[in-house]
Design a protein around this motif. Structure first.
Motif, short mmCIF file in Angstrom:
data_model
loop_
_atom_site.label_atom_id
_atom_site.label_comp_id
_atom_site.label_asym_id
_atom_site.label_seq_id
_atom_site.Cartn_x
_atom_site.Cartn_y
_atom_site.Cartn_z
N UNK A 182 72.87 -95.89 97.50
CA UNK A 182 71.84 -94.86 97.23
C UNK A 182 71.49 -94.72 95.61
N UNK A 183 70.15 -94.46 95.31
CA UNK A 183 70.01 -94.14 93.98
C UNK A 183 69.76 -95.43 93.14
N UNK A 184 69.68 -96.48 93.72
CA UNK A 184 69.41 -97.63 92.80
C UNK A 184 67.98 -98.12 92.66
N UNK A 321 71.63 -104.49 92.84
CA UNK A 321 73.05 -104.23 92.30
C UNK A 321 73.20 -102.60 91.85
N UNK A 322 74.36 -101.97 91.87
CA UNK A 322 74.71 -100.56 91.19
C UNK A 322 74.42 -100.76 89.76
N UNK A 323 74.27 -99.75 89.25
CA UNK A 323 74.01 -99.43 87.90
C UNK A 323 75.28 -99.88 87.19
N UNK A 324 76.44 -99.37 87.43
CA UNK A 324 77.71 -99.54 86.97
C UNK A 324 78.05 -100.94 86.67
N UNK A 325 77.38 -101.96 87.58
CA UNK A 325 77.66 -103.46 87.28
C UNK A 325 76.48 -104.10 86.40
#
Length: 474
Positions: A182-184, A321-325
């Motif tokens: 969610x949010x990507x 991909x998630x933002x933290x990656x």
């Protein structure tokens, strides 16, 4: 003179907004003769709907209109992430309104009546400005290593691959499944697929399958006839009909119930729908793009999602991909949101302090890009100085140093970021399995007691690279 201008000017997409039918018709004929693609609407509200549906190079709008007038339309247009230029036209010109329009960001201001040659000259110069701005932006992005796609920006290699895949598949009729937390930005990707397709002139219709009660889902998708159920006082079209000639985006498709999955599969296979309570089927013509934040392979194994529907939807998979990656994307995203929100909120902040940017780079973003945008908006709205500082950012945010439990069910004294801990543990175990099997993914999947499809999805989601040709499994 008009002939010369037609030869010089490039073809553009122009939106004409005027409540006078004669003026809309005159401008449409004039601009189409110059080779432009023109749409004409009678008011500001309709103009905003068209701007939501597709991009335009230029907006030509009357000043005095009922409802959303020209100045209000101008304010809303220039607040958009990538606004088109706006030319104002009015029969009630005053110095005050002209100055106000130019201060708000109008490119130019014309007074009725005007010569057709005059509007051609202004349009040509405006499009030269558009082209120059686009080229300057492209060169700036190239120097900074930033990539753009229909409202999205990125610097990471992972997102560059996503952008390239979207550009390749957008012109086709292929079904696309967009996957990511969610949010990507799954809906942004769906809109990019629509904007870059041959269906861009049609509508883009989006619904969230997880937000609609099960009892209403069939009617929402396929519509209903009068008297189909209590409260059905008249017939109603569903989203398949609303998206005719365009794109239908079904978000959170993994939340669809099994009975509705059967009905959706039939609609996709037969390209026909039957309204609730209806006796006849009707053909439909829309491209269906779906998205999910669930592991659909695991849902199939659990009997919660139909494999035949999955294979129908997942012809091409776009994994975000998630933002933290992808921390390298944080800086261009912060800069983009800051520029837009600084303008939308009427602030005049000059920039972002190094301390604030450092905070954004340390934060772990469990809510991904949507969380980042909300944090920038909060900071811009509350900032009391001339620069965006860290003063209005949360004092204790999740960071990349979030602890991971060293044993199952062991909770650190100061707590942890559960999503990050689970992702780190999953990455650790998958990497260990791949090392043990010398990179053979099928063998690693057996060790982890998951399917090969599920492992492949997790590798993409977590950004784990496996050397090509190392599978030994074809």
């Amino acid at each position: 003179m008009v002939t010369t201008l037609q030869a010089q000017a490039r073809h553009a997409r122009i939106l004409v907004v005027d409540d006078e039918p004669s003026m809309r018709e005159l401008l449409t004929i004039c601009l189409r003769r110059a080779g432009h693609e023109v749409e004409a609407v009678e008011g500001g509200a309709l103009a905003l709907e068209r701007l939501d549906a597709r991009p335009f190079d230029l907006v030509i709008t009357d000043l005095t209109m009922p409802g959303v007038d020209g100045l209000e339309l101008l304010r809303r247009v220039i607040a958009r992430p990538e606004p088109p230029l706006v030319i104002m036209i009015t029969a009630f010109a005053t110095t005050a309104t002209a100055v106000e329009a130019m201060k708000l960001g109008a490119y130019d201001y014309l007074t009725k009546p005007f010569e057709l040659d005059e509007i051609q000259v202004v349009v040509m110069r405006a499009l030269e400005r558009v082209d120059l701005g686009s080229e300057n932006q492209r060169l700036r992005d190239e120097l900074r290593g930033v990539w753009r796609l229909e409202g999205m920006v990125a610097r990471s290699t992972a997102m560059q691959r996503v952008f390239e895949l979207v550009r390749r598949v957008a012109p086709t009729r292929t079904n696309i499944l967009i996957r990511g937390e969610s949010g990507t930005g799954k809906e942004l990707v769906a809109r990019a697929l629509h904007s870059l397709s041959d269906r861009v002139d049609g509508p883009f219709v989006a619904i969230n399958c997880g937000a609609i009660p099960e009892s209403l889902m069939e009617s929402e998708l396929f519509g209903h006839v009068k008297g189909a159920f209590t409260g059905a006082a008249g017939p109603r079209d569903g989203v398949f009909v609303a998206a005719r000639g365009g794109t239908l985006f079904l978000d959170e498709i993994g939340d669809l119930s099994l009975p509705m999955q059967v009905k959706l599969l039939r609609a996709l296979q037969e390209r026909t729908i039957r309204p609730v309570g209806g006796d006849h089927e009707f053909p439909v013509d829309c491209r269906v793009v779906t998205a999910t934040n669930r592991d659909l392979e695991a849902a199939i194994e659990a009997g919660e999602f139909r494999s035949d529907l999955y294979f129908r939807l997942d012809v091409v998979s776009v994994v975000l991909p998630p933002l933290r990656h992808r921390p390298e994307d944080v800086t261009p995203l912060v800069e983009r949101f800051f520029e837009r929100l600084n303008r939308e909120l009427g602030r005049e902040l000059r920039g972002i302090t190094p301390e604030a940017m450092e905070w954004f780079l340390r934060h772990d973003y469990p809510g991904n890009v949507r969380e980042l945008e909300n944090l920038v908006e909060r900071a811009v709205a509350l900032e009391g100085s001339t620069m965006l500082t860290a003063a209005n950012l949360p004092e204790h945010g999740t960071t990349h140093a979030s602890p991971t439990p060293t044993a199952p069910f062991e909770l650190p004294e100061d707590g942890l970021d559960l999503d990050q801990a689970v992702a780190d543990l999953e990455r650790h175990l998958i990497s260990a399995a791949l090392r043990r099997t010398r990179g053979v993914r099928k063998e690693a999947a057996k060790l982890l007691k998951i399917t090969f499809r599920s492992l492949r999805y997790r590798l993409e989601k977590l950004g784990i690279q496996v050397a090509s040709g190392s599978d030994g499994d074809g």
